[in-house]
Design an enzyme around this catalytic site. Structure first.
Site, PDB file in Angstrom:
ATOM      1  N   ASN A   1       0.354  -1.314  -0.009  1.00 34.47           N
ATOM      2  CA  ASN A   1      -0.083   0.099  -0.327  1.00 34.47           C
ATOM      3  C   ASN A   1       0.791   1.038   0.074  1.00 34.47           C
ATOM      4  O   ASN A   1       0.093   2.493  -0.438  1.00 34.47           O
ATOM      5  CB  ASN A   1      -0.917  -0.127   1.215  1.00 34.47           C
ATOM      6  CG  ASN A   1      -0.421  -0.477   2.866  1.00 34.47           C
ATOM      7  OD1 ASN A   1       0.428  -0.997   2.850  1.00 34.47           O
ATOM      8  ND2 ASN A   1      -0.354   0.569   3.300  1.00 34.47           N
ATOM      9  N   HIS A   2       2.110   1.266   0.245  1.00 32.03           N
ATOM     10  CA  HIS A   2       2.900   2.285   0.351  1.00 32.03           C
ATOM     11  C   HIS A   2       3.892   2.681  -1.111  1.00 32.03           C
ATOM     12  O   HIS A   2       4.528   3.460  -1.185  1.00 32.03           O
ATOM     13  CB  HIS A   2       3.940   2.666   1.534  1.00 32.03           C
ATOM     14  CG  HIS A   2       3.223   2.578   2.620  1.00 32.03           C
ATOM     15  ND1 HIS A   2       3.031   3.527   3.329  1.00 32.03           N
ATOM     16  CD2 HIS A   2       3.509   1.178   3.112  1.00 32.03           C
ATOM     17  CE1 HIS A   2       2.605   2.689   4.086  1.00 32.03           C
ATOM     18  NE2 HIS A   2       2.648   2.146   4.936  1.00 32.03           N
TER      19      HIS A   2
ATOM     20  N   HIS B   1      -1.171  -8.649   0.662  1.00 31.48           N
ATOM     21  CA  HIS B   1      -0.921  -7.651   1.281  1.00 31.48           C
ATOM     22  C   HIS B   1      -1.858  -7.214   2.131  1.00 31.48           C
ATOM     23  O   HIS B   1      -1.780  -6.458   1.328  1.00 31.48           O
ATOM     24  CB  HIS B   1       0.172  -6.539   0.052  1.00 31.48           C
ATOM     25  CG  HIS B   1       0.832  -5.807   1.658  1.00 31.48           C
ATOM     26  ND1 HIS B   1       2.151  -6.074   2.172  1.00 31.48           N
ATOM     27  CD2 HIS B   1       0.657  -4.974   1.840  1.00 31.48           C
ATOM     28  CE1 HIS B   1       2.356  -4.813   2.323  1.00 31.48           C
ATOM     29  NE2 HIS B   1       1.837  -3.925   2.765  1.00 31.48           N
TER      30      HIS B   1
ATOM     31  N   HIS C   1       2.152  -7.030   6.013  1.00 29.62           N
ATOM     32  CA  HIS C   1       1.688  -5.098   6.309  1.00 29.62           C
ATOM     33  C   HIS C   1       1.895  -5.073   7.305  1.00 29.62           C
ATOM     34  O   HIS C   1       1.902  -4.167   7.623  1.00 29.62           O
ATOM     35  CB  HIS C   1       0.035  -5.513   5.243  1.00 29.62           C
ATOM     36  CG  HIS C   1      -0.600  -4.288   5.936  1.00 29.62           C
ATOM     37  ND1 HIS C   1       0.721  -2.936   4.865  1.00 29.62           N
ATOM     38  CD2 HIS C   1      -1.377  -3.633   6.384  1.00 29.62           C
ATOM     39  CE1 HIS C   1      -0.476  -2.004   5.608  1.00 29.62           C
ATOM     40  NE2 HIS C   1      -1.495  -2.387   5.759  1.00 29.62           N
TER      41      HIS C   1
ATOM     42  N   HIS D   1       3.461  -6.121   9.855  1.00 34.77           N
ATOM     43  CA  HIS D   1       4.675  -6.294  10.432  1.00 34.77           C
ATOM     44  C   HIS D   1       4.672  -7.103  11.492  1.00 34.77           C
ATOM     45  O   HIS D   1       6.060  -6.955  12.573  1.00 34.77           O
ATOM     46  CB  HIS D   1       5.501  -5.161  10.893  1.00 34.77           C
ATOM     47  CG  HIS D   1       5.328  -3.899   9.689  1.00 34.77           C
ATOM     48  ND1 HIS D   1       6.541  -3.020   9.639  1.00 34.77           N
ATOM     49  CD2 HIS D   1       4.705  -4.213   8.797  1.00 34.77           C
ATOM     50  CE1 HIS D   1       5.440  -2.020   8.386  1.00 34.77           C
ATOM     51  NE2 HIS D   1       5.454  -2.536   8.014  1.00 34.77           N
TER      52      HIS D   1
HETATM   53 FE   LIG Z   1       1.653  -2.691   4.341  1.00 35.40          FE
END
Ligand SMILES: [Fe+2]
Length: 205
Positions: A13-14, A97, A122, A124
């Site tokens: 998403n980044h 993700h 995603h 972490h």
């Molecule tokens: Fe992410």
């Protein structure tokens, strides 16, 4: 990371945090972004790379829709993507993700028996559910984070806490302590059938 030996890289998403990556993604055949972004986005969601023995390996990237702003429903596009991947490789790896464990487990089940492995990413935070599903597809809900674990998901804890406490913008900085390599190791045969799936968690001194 490619220079360090990675064969393929997936994003999330980044991806558009630095928009100038667009032309790079357009030209790269080893770095993929989620396949279910807006139509016309630069780059692609499927790469085919080669294993050490020369076997083709397809790498797919999709992004979840629960609790995330994702333009296209991943469940709508996954079948066509997997078909395209399987026409080019027997070994097919999927990075999903996504935020929600439920969505990641659901997609893993949708793909059970059709791909080699589904890796969630995603959050972490590594989950303790590395497994081989009944249909033979390896899955882990989240592969975890390679980075500093003495932190709030990689960010200096005091900065993350300050932003949460005040609701005001705080510039994040990466933490440094407790670095670990996390991920998952999947073993498969020449046909892409999974033999084993284990979570990987290695402290870096
Ligand atoms: Fe992410």
């Amino acid at each position: 990371m490619l220079a360090a030996g990675a064969d393929a890289l997936t994003l999330g998403n980044h991806v558009w945090r630095r928009k100038e990556i667009g032309p790079y993604l357009e030209a790269s055949d080893r770095v993929v972004r989620p396949a279910n972004l807006a139509s016309g986005s630069p780059g692609r969601g499927l790469a085919v790379v080669h294993a050490a023995d020369g076997a083709p390996v397809a790498v797919l990237n999709l992004q979840g829709q629960l609790f995330m702003a994702t333009p296209v429903n991943p469940f709508e596009v996954v079948d066509a993507l997997v078909e395209e991947a399987r026409s080019q490789a027997r070994v097919v790896l999927v990075d999903f993700h996504a935020e929600a464990t439920s969505e990641k487990i659901a997609l893993s089940r949708v793909l059970d028996g059709r791909v080699t492995a589904v890796f969630g990413t995603h959050t972490h935070v590594q989950t303790s559910d590395a497994r081989v599903q009944p249909g033979g597809t390896a899955a882990i809900t989240d592969a975890g984070m390679t980075g500093p674990h003495d932190s709030v998901i990689g960010v200096k804890a005091e900065l993350a806490i300050q932003r949460m406490r005040t609701g005001m913008g705080v510039r994040f900085e990466p933490a440094t302590g407790g670095v670990r390599i996390e991920g998952a190791v999947v073993e498969c045969d020449d046909d892409g059938r999974t033999l084993s799936c284990e979570a990987l968690r290695v402290p870096v001194p």
